[in-house]
Enzyme design. Structure first.
Site, PDB file in Angstrom:
ATOM      1  N   HIS A 531      53.825  30.023  32.260  1.00 35.81           N
ATOM      2  CA  HIS A 531      52.735  30.945  32.722  1.00 35.81           C
ATOM      3  C   HIS A 531      51.953  30.405  32.677  1.00 35.81           C
ATOM      4  O   HIS A 531      50.424  29.919  33.723  1.00 35.81           O
ATOM      5  CB  HIS A 531      52.901  31.863  32.476  1.00 35.81           C
ATOM      6  CG  HIS A 531      52.235  32.936  32.938  1.00 35.81           C
ATOM      7  ND1 HIS A 531      52.139  34.832  34.127  1.00 35.81           N
ATOM      8  CD2 HIS A 531      50.801  33.137  33.030  1.00 35.81           C
ATOM      9  CE1 HIS A 531      51.137  34.293  34.897  1.00 35.81           C
ATOM     10  NE2 HIS A 531      49.655  34.479  34.191  1.00 35.81           N
ATOM     11  N   GLU A 532      50.951  30.470  31.901  1.00 30.42           N
ATOM     12  CA  GLU A 532      49.245  29.353  32.097  1.00 30.42           C
ATOM     13  C   GLU A 532      49.653  27.914  32.333  1.00 30.42           C
ATOM     14  O   GLU A 532      48.326  27.688  32.734  1.00 30.42           O
ATOM     15  CB  GLU A 532      48.909  29.162  29.487  1.00 30.42           C
ATOM     16  CG  GLU A 532      49.365  30.995  29.478  1.00 30.42           C
ATOM     17  CD  GLU A 532      48.463  31.720  29.862  1.00 30.42           C
ATOM     18  OE1 GLU A 532      47.595  31.271  30.881  1.00 30.42           O
ATOM     19  OE2 GLU A 532      48.948  32.897  30.387  1.00 30.42           O
ATOM     20  N   HIS A 535      47.646  28.657  35.726  1.00 32.90           N
ATOM     21  CA  HIS A 535      46.145  28.547  35.809  1.00 32.90           C
ATOM     22  C   HIS A 535      45.932  26.877  35.648  1.00 32.90           C
ATOM     23  O   HIS A 535      45.785  26.840  36.739  1.00 32.90           O
ATOM     24  CB  HIS A 535      46.791  29.834  34.717  1.00 32.90           C
ATOM     25  CG  HIS A 535      46.778  30.870  35.122  1.00 32.90           C
ATOM     26  ND1 HIS A 535      46.337  31.253  36.460  1.00 32.90           N
ATOM     27  CD2 HIS A 535      46.995  31.741  34.638  1.00 32.90           C
ATOM     28  CE1 HIS A 535      46.898  32.431  36.581  1.00 32.90           C
ATOM     29  NE2 HIS A 535      46.747  33.021  35.438  1.00 32.90           N
ATOM     30  N   HIS A 538      46.172  24.441  38.864  1.00 26.91           N
ATOM     31  CA  HIS A 538      45.749  25.167  39.914  1.00 26.91           C
ATOM     32  C   HIS A 538      44.704  24.822  39.933  1.00 26.91           C
ATOM     33  O   HIS A 538      43.434  24.000  40.677  1.00 26.91           O
ATOM     34  CB  HIS A 538      45.854  26.758  39.494  1.00 26.91           C
ATOM     35  CG  HIS A 538      45.625  27.404  41.484  1.00 26.91           C
ATOM     36  ND1 HIS A 538      44.848  28.723  41.621  1.00 26.91           N
ATOM     37  CD2 HIS A 538      44.814  26.237  41.795  1.00 26.91           C
ATOM     38  CE1 HIS A 538      44.822  29.158  42.441  1.00 26.91           C
ATOM     39  NE2 HIS A 538      45.015  27.749  43.130  1.00 26.91           N
TER      40      HIS A 538
END
Length: 744
Positions: A531-532, A535, A538
């Site tokens: 999940h991290e 980010h 991105h």
């Protein structure tokens, strides 16, 4: 606002293809074990694994060199005094640039307004984002104090700029002149409109009296909001029971908690949660459950005043409700669309969630009888999972296939497959990191070379926040030829003949190392890391010219999309085939073991989804027209929602709404995770489900979503990546259509 703060080789994968075949039964485990014993230490990306899995290797790799620098390779940040100096230099640069913007008069000078405003934002953010991270993560009190002082200085100046009438009027003049705007790129126009909206949201367009009123109420919102967060705790710190009533609680722990012949159980924290999962006496659980949800009259008043002041703020800005005010620049646009999205999703989820709870109700009926209550859920869930785990799998053996280094290898290999980028460990200079266990990874593109830097602070240590997080320390931004040269070559990257500021992020987790020095992750922690990394990637692949729309600087209800999507990759058999193997033997993970775990964990997935829906409904209700009523009562709204939408019988002893801390940071936008999950589910099914390591699918997602940051309308990104033009409208039908993508 001026400062828009931000809240990771084909050849190696081919050789590792044998792992994927094992998971589908084409090779035996013993055959693959022999293959790995031969190649385990000679993989092209072996160093990536070793820097996280081998303390000896890391100590050699990170041996101090003669070079000395500051945090994040910024020479200023070599000491607490250096933070102060960097702040002073940046503040002077910002004030000089602000004067240029305000003093612009010629057409040529006015044409540079938006880019100069963007540079001004970048100057401030490089200080504020950096010191925000230092305040959260640095072990030195001197650094913490310097970071706090810097934050106060820069934040005060940022607020001066955000409310600057002169800057607002200058930008408004620029954007209203067609002879100037016709020379702007689409990205410049987007950023100009964003900044103009942010000026308005800060009251810069109001008359002096209204602006003074706006500032007064804004301060009240901040004060009451901080007080609400700070005081969110039970009335009693603990409650006591005779030892015979806490049967089920670990006896050794019970003895440690015993005072004057009674067991004192905390009303918050992990021990309180453990008690709810293990104590057999329902009356004890009920009393503890109520105690966990008590609040003082003062806390109720603070929450009421906080929400009321937000409603007043919205009125000054011309909105009927705070939700309307807050959602104008979001994908979902307005409260009506949010409520329709949530209502539709709740109607499709409620019966499924109730059905899942039936297994717990059956356990209670067979145990003591009676209706399943809210204080029963944790206890009977624990019993349910215990019965399943004893027959199917052992979580500790599952974690043996997920050492931290192996998972980092898997992420690098996945990104190499779908995006053409990989992670390469890099030596750090003296002073570059804040703790000896922080690893630096350079993000390397097959075609562009180094495109970013990641600092990975992933191991548990005393005093460190347990919450996983992604921090943007420096955004990507195009550096124009006429800009002053404040950069060194290490902080720039060349792409297509243009110079860009290298994105720098810090990734924070709190993973435990065992007595042998191994860091073996639970599958939940694997999903957290994926999940991290969503980010982080991105931030790395967002390639925009302007800082204000770089990477994760996009709409609040769009920013979680890449990270939520990344969670889907973690359990895919094809992706697991790139990395999931025993940390000692190299034996691939038997997929049926993970599948058993996933099936068990999914037993209450609709309950979890429904709970998120209910909290999102509460968030909307508390920021609705009701907040203007002189008899406004958050407590009554909460009780009514629990009575009408709850999965359990409602109980007026609960004041859980006074603990809902997300009301402060995510006011009127708590629905975002559910909304981005819906988009992610749609993208996964359409692009990646059949082949999650497809370069074609990865390029599609990168080019339609990641590369744009916040410079493109989010609905256009979604429409483009899904090839569904009707979604570009972003209307109620599009919202409901996307909402139905969530599996129910």
């Amino acid at each position: 606002m001026i400062t828009r703060l931000s809240t990771r080789s084909l050849r190696s994968v081919r050789r590792l293809g044998c792992t994927t075949r094992v998971l589908t039964g084409q090779l035996s485990r013993s055959q693959v074990g022999r293959l790995y014993s031969t190649h385990f230490q000679n993989e092209p990306d072996a160093d990536l694994r070793k820097v996280f899995d081998s303390a000896d290797f890391w100590n050699d790799f990170s041996a101090p060199n003669s070079k000395y620098t500051g945090l994040f390779d910024n020479p200023y940040l070599d000491s607490p005094q250096g933070i102060t100096k960097f702040t002073e230099v940046s503040l002077l640069e910002a004030k000089t640039l602000a004067s240029e913007i305000i003093g612009a008069s010629t057409a040529e000078e006015l044409r540079s307004t938006i880019r100069k405003l963007d540079r001004l934002s970048d100057i401030l953010c490089k200080v504020i984002d950096m010191v925000s991270f230092v305040r959260m993560s640095h072990p030195s009190q001197a650094f913490l104090d310097a970071a706090q002082q810097s934050h106060e200085v820069m934040f005060e100046y940022m607020n001066v700029l955000n409310t600057s009438v002169e800057m607002y009027q200058k930008l408004e003049r620029v954007l209203s002149d067609p002879e100037i705007t016709c020379t702007f790129s689409e990205e410049e126009l987007t950023v100009g409109k964003i900044l103009l909206t942010d000026f308005k949201r800060s009251g810069a367009n109001l008359d002096p009296e209204s602006r003074s009123h706006f500032i007064e109420i804004s301060n009240s919102v901040s004060i009451f909001g901080q007080q609400f967060i700070t005081e969110a705790r039970p009335v009693q710190d603990y409650i006591s029971f005779p030892s015979k009533r806490v049967y089920g609680l670990d006896p050794q722990l019970a003895r440690q908690l015993t005072r004057f012949g009674k067991v004192r159980i905390p009303t918050s924290g992990p021990l309180s949660s453990l008690a709810m999962r293990t104590i057999a006496d329902e009356a004890v659980r009920k009393e503890l459950w109520i105690a966990q949800r008590t609040a003082t009259d003062k806390q109720e008043q603070v929450l009421t005043e906080f929400l009321t002041q937000r409603a007043r703020l919205a009125s000054i800005m011309g909105s009927n409700t705070f939700a309307e005010y807050e959602l104008k620049d979001k994908m979902i646009k307005d409260p009506h669309n949010v409520n329709e999205f949530l209502l539709d999703l709740s109607n499709r989820t409620y019966d499924l969630a109730k059905g899942e709870l039936q297994s717990l109700a059956d356990l209670k009926k067979a145990d003591v009888g009676g209706e399943l209550q809210a204080w029963d859920r944790d206890y009977y869930s624990a019993r349910y999972f215990q019965s399943k785990r004893s027959r199917v799998y052992a979580p500790d053996s599952l974690s043996s296939y997920f050492s931290l280094g192996i998972v980092m290898q898997g992420l690098s290999r996945l990104f190499s497959q779908i995006y053409g980028i990989s992670f390469v460990p890099a030596e750090t200079s003296n002073g570059e990191v804040w703790d000896k266990d922080v690893r630096r990874l350079d993000v390397i593109s097959e075609t562009e070379g180094k495109v970013g830097v990641m600092y990975c602070d992933l191991f548990e240590r005393e005093g460190k926040s347990p919450n996983p997080a992604h921090f943007t320390v420096q955004c990507s931004r195009e550096i124009l030829p006429d800009e002053p040269n404040y950069f060194n070559d290490r902080s720039l990257l060349e792409v297509g003949g243009k110079r860009f500021q290298t994105p720098i992020i810090a990734l924070i987790c709190d993973f435990n190392q065992n007595a042998d020095g191994n860091c073996l992750l639970s599958f939940s922690e694997v999903e957290t890391l994926f999940h991290e990394m969503g980010h982080a990637i991105h931030s790395m692949l967002g390639r925009t010219s302007l800082h204000n729309v770089a990477g994760t600087r996009c709409a609040t209800d769009f920013v979680e999309l890449p990270s939520v999507l990344m969670e889907r990759f973690a359990s895919s058999p094809q992706v697991l085939g790139l990395y999931a193997r025993h940390y000692k033997t190299g034996e691939p993970l038997p997929y049926n073991v993970l599948q058993s775990y996933l099936n068990t964990q999914a037993a209450f997935q609709h309950c979890e989804t429904y709970n998120q829906i209910k909290l999102s409904m509460l968030d909307q209700a508390l920021h609705s027209e009701a907040a203007h009523d002189q008899h406004f009562s958050p407590r009554n709204i909460y009780y009514q929602l629990e009575a009408n939408k709850g999965l359990f019988p409602s109980h007026e002893g609960s004041q859980w709404h006074t603990y809902f801390g997300h009301l402060f940071n995510y006011g009127a936008t708590y629905y975002c995770y559910l909304f981005d999950r819906a988009i992610a589910d749609r993208i996964w099914k359409k692009l990646f489900e059949s082949n999650p390591i497809s370069r074609e699918a990865g390029e599609k997602f990168k080019n339609e979503v990641l590369a744009w940051g916040g410079s493109r309308n989010a609905w256009k990104c979604v429409s483009g990546v899904l090839n569904e033009p009707e979604l570009e409208k972003g209307d109620e039908n599009a919202v409901l259509d996307i909402g139905r993508s969530i599996d129910t």
